[in-house]
Design a protein around this motif. Structure first.
Motif, PDB file in Angstrom:
ATOM      1  N   VAL A  59       1.146  -1.088  -0.202  1.00 32.64           N
ATOM      2  CA  VAL A  59       0.087  -0.297  -0.196  1.00 32.64           C
ATOM      3  C   VAL A  59       1.139   0.958  -0.054  1.00 32.64           C
ATOM      4  O   VAL A  59       1.689   1.466   0.666  1.00 32.64           O
ATOM      5  CB  VAL A  59      -0.800  -0.435   1.223  1.00 32.64           C
ATOM      6  N   GLN A  86      -1.956  -1.172  -4.092  1.00 29.77           N
ATOM      7  CA  GLN A  86      -2.400   0.134  -3.988  1.00 29.77           C
ATOM      8  C   GLN A  86      -2.357   1.041  -3.453  1.00 29.77           C
ATOM      9  O   GLN A  86      -1.476   1.031  -2.525  1.00 29.77           O
ATOM     10  CB  GLN A  86      -3.410  -0.173  -2.591  1.00 29.77           C
ATOM     11  N   LYS A 100      -7.813  -6.161   3.679  1.00 28.43           N
ATOM     12  CA  LYS A 100      -6.385  -6.004   3.194  1.00 28.43           C
ATOM     13  C   LYS A 100      -5.137  -6.524   4.072  1.00 28.43           C
ATOM     14  O   LYS A 100      -4.881  -5.351   4.445  1.00 28.43           O
ATOM     15  CB  LYS A 100      -6.319  -5.373   1.962  1.00 28.43           C
TER      16      LYS A 100
END
Length: 526
Positions: free
Chosen positions: A359, A398, A447
């Motif tokens: 992320v 992400q 996640k």
């Protein structure tokens, strides 16, 4: 310090081995890395190294030093050389033997060898000096472990450093050449070219010696030549570099043009502004076109292991049109800018993935006046480039952005330009720095994330809530050892975690070393 080897350590615990790896990577056992900071190492900064040695783990330590110095894991080789010097002077015989055996592998060039010897001198804790039998043998083996041509080239490029010269080392080690090629180079170091030429003139020499003699003759010839054409011919035929030329030679534009044809690409890109200012590279010239072709040559980029971020820094510095102090100024050439821009995108195909779930969260101002210290790169562009580096290589990435205390969706897709990614990241102004948001988002959406990379240009990290506590909650809920890297692109830096945590790292400023550390963190190497 490690106390109980029977108890199972938690993955986030920072043991002596982890602290050693941090030290070897960036010269500190702590969790803060400051970009472009000159590393100062000492016994005080290497407590884990000393603890492991006292624990009888010297051979293991030397193995780790060797691995980190060779695999591109270290930001600079200095800490590895210091650690090896410490091992070479430890009271345990097996540790000393392992250290001296590893010398050839850790010290890949003369500069490293000289630095190692200097560290040993500074660490000396007795009146007997450092030149015992073991060091003499190790240094002798370093010279004997090379062929004549590679040793000749090494000697020509780096004659003296850290207060030591090849002549010093050969004298003090009492080195005995193991073959004719090494004997030739040692004779050249100790006696000079005239004696070598006289001694070898009437001999029947093996091919290796003949090649080295020819190379040495060129080195001597260029030192005494004032003929520009002759110097240029020698540069082109024997791949001579600027360290092997005289100061007077480097006053010639044509000599520089010859040097540019084979100059290492990383160095070439740093010199573009200066070369343009001196009109060595002129718009539309064949020399400029040759340089542009080299810059965007895919094979050269791959062989040189040129990273996109390195190109970006060089490109932004060039586009600025002046040096850091403003004394050197130049008119930028659109062809050079285009070539570097092309090279930037080509190098993404050479990056190796870490195969982790990432992320990347960006908290950055829309103002382009804020720059990463030591560069001409705006924090917005730097954040975009870093995002592209990981998003282009990691399938499970992400990208998030902050705005007003909440997260904003961010679309970064393959094929987007740097300008497009930058615009996507800064489309909504930031109002705060809440580093818990990415962890909270991942936890709420179930996640599992291997590593959170958070970037901000806020010089003061004022957290309303602890990002480390949010990280711990994510770990607990998802059952994974998630990691967290805080990149303060303009910060002087301070620790994020109040307690040691192997999965937390603070980066202050940004450079290529920072990307190395993020990779190391993701791969569990630090």
């Amino acid at each position: 310090m490690e106390k109980n080897h029977d108890m199972k350590a938690q993955p986030w615990e920072v043991d002596d081995k982890a602290r050693l790896c941090r030290f070897l990577c960036y010269g500190s056992e702590g969790d803060i890395y400051t970009a472009r900071e000159e590393v100062q190492v000492s016994r005080k900064s290497a407590e884990a190294l000393l603890a492991l040695l006292e624990d009888g783990r010297g051979a293991e330590v030397v193995e780790v030093i060797t691995r980190y110095s060779q695999d591109g894991r270290a930001v600079s080789v200095g800490p590895c050389l210091f650690a090896l010097a410490v091992c070479s002077q430890h009271s345990d015989l097996k540790t000393r033997q392992a250290a001296f055996k590893a010398l050839k592998e850790v010290c890949q060039d003369p500069g490293c060898l000289f630095a190692f010897i200097q560290y040993k001198k500074e660490l000396k804790d007795s009146k007997n000096g450092i030149w015992g039998r073991a060091l003499r043998k190790a240094v002798s083996n370093w010279y004997n472990g090379q062929n004549a041509m590679s040793l000749a080239a090494s000697v020509a490029k780096c004659k003296r450093q850290n207060g030591w010269s090849h002549q010093d080392l050969l004298k003090l080690s009492h080195a005995k050449p193991a073959n004719d090629g090494v004997a030739l180079i040692c004779k050249y170091i100790m006696k000079g070219w005239k004696e070598v030429k006289a001694e070898y003139a009437d001999r029947e020499n093996p091919e290796e010696v003949l090649k080295a003699l020819s190379y040495l003759e060129v080195l001597e010839k260029v030192k005494h030549s004032s003929d520009e054409t002759e110097v240029i011919t020698m540069i082109e035929e024997h791949a001579l570099e600027e360290e092997q030329l005289l100061t007077d030679h480097l006053k010639s534009k044509n000599v520089w043009k010859a040097l540019l044809k084979e100059m290492p690409l990383q160095l070439l890109m740093k010199r573009l502004g200066k070369m343009t200012a001196k009109r060595i590279l002129e718009p539309g010239s064949s020399d400029t076109q040759t340089v542009c072709d080299r810059i965007q040559n895919d094979a050269i980029l791959k062989k040189g292991r040129i990273h996109p971020f390195s190109i970006l820094v060089a490109l932004e510095n060039y586009k600025k049109g002046q040096g850091y102090q403003g004394k050197t100024k130049w008119e930028t050439d659109s062809n050079i800018i285009h070539a570097m821009d092309s090279a930037f995108y080509k190098t993404f195909t050479h990056l190796e993935p870490v195969d982790k779930n990432l992320v990347i969260a960006v908290d950055i101002s829309t103002s382009l006046s804020s720059v990463v210290p030591g560069t001409s790169v705006s924090t917005a562009v730097a954040a975009a480039a870093i995002t592209m580096v990981f998003a282009s290589t990691e399938a499970n990435t992400q990208v998030l952005a902050y705005s007003g205390g909440s997260l904003v969706p961010c679309s970064v897709a393959a094929g987007m330009t740097l300008e497009q990614v930058t615009a996507e990241l800064v489309k909504t102004p930031s109002e705060s720095t809440d580093c818990t948001l990415p962890m909270a988002w991942a936890t709420e959406n179930k996640k599992a994330v291997d590593i959170f990379i958070i970037m901000t240009n806020n010089p003061i990290w004022a957290f309303s809530a602890s990002p480390v506590e949010a990280l711990k909650r994510h770990r607990q809920k998802m059952g994974t050892f998630s990691k967290f890297v805080m990149c303060g692109l303009t910060s002087n830096g301070h620790a994020v975690a109040d307690k040691p945590d192997r999965g937390v790292l603070s980066i202050c400023g940004f450079d290529l070393g920072a990307i190395t550390l993020i990779r190391n963190m993701a791969l569990g190497l630090i």
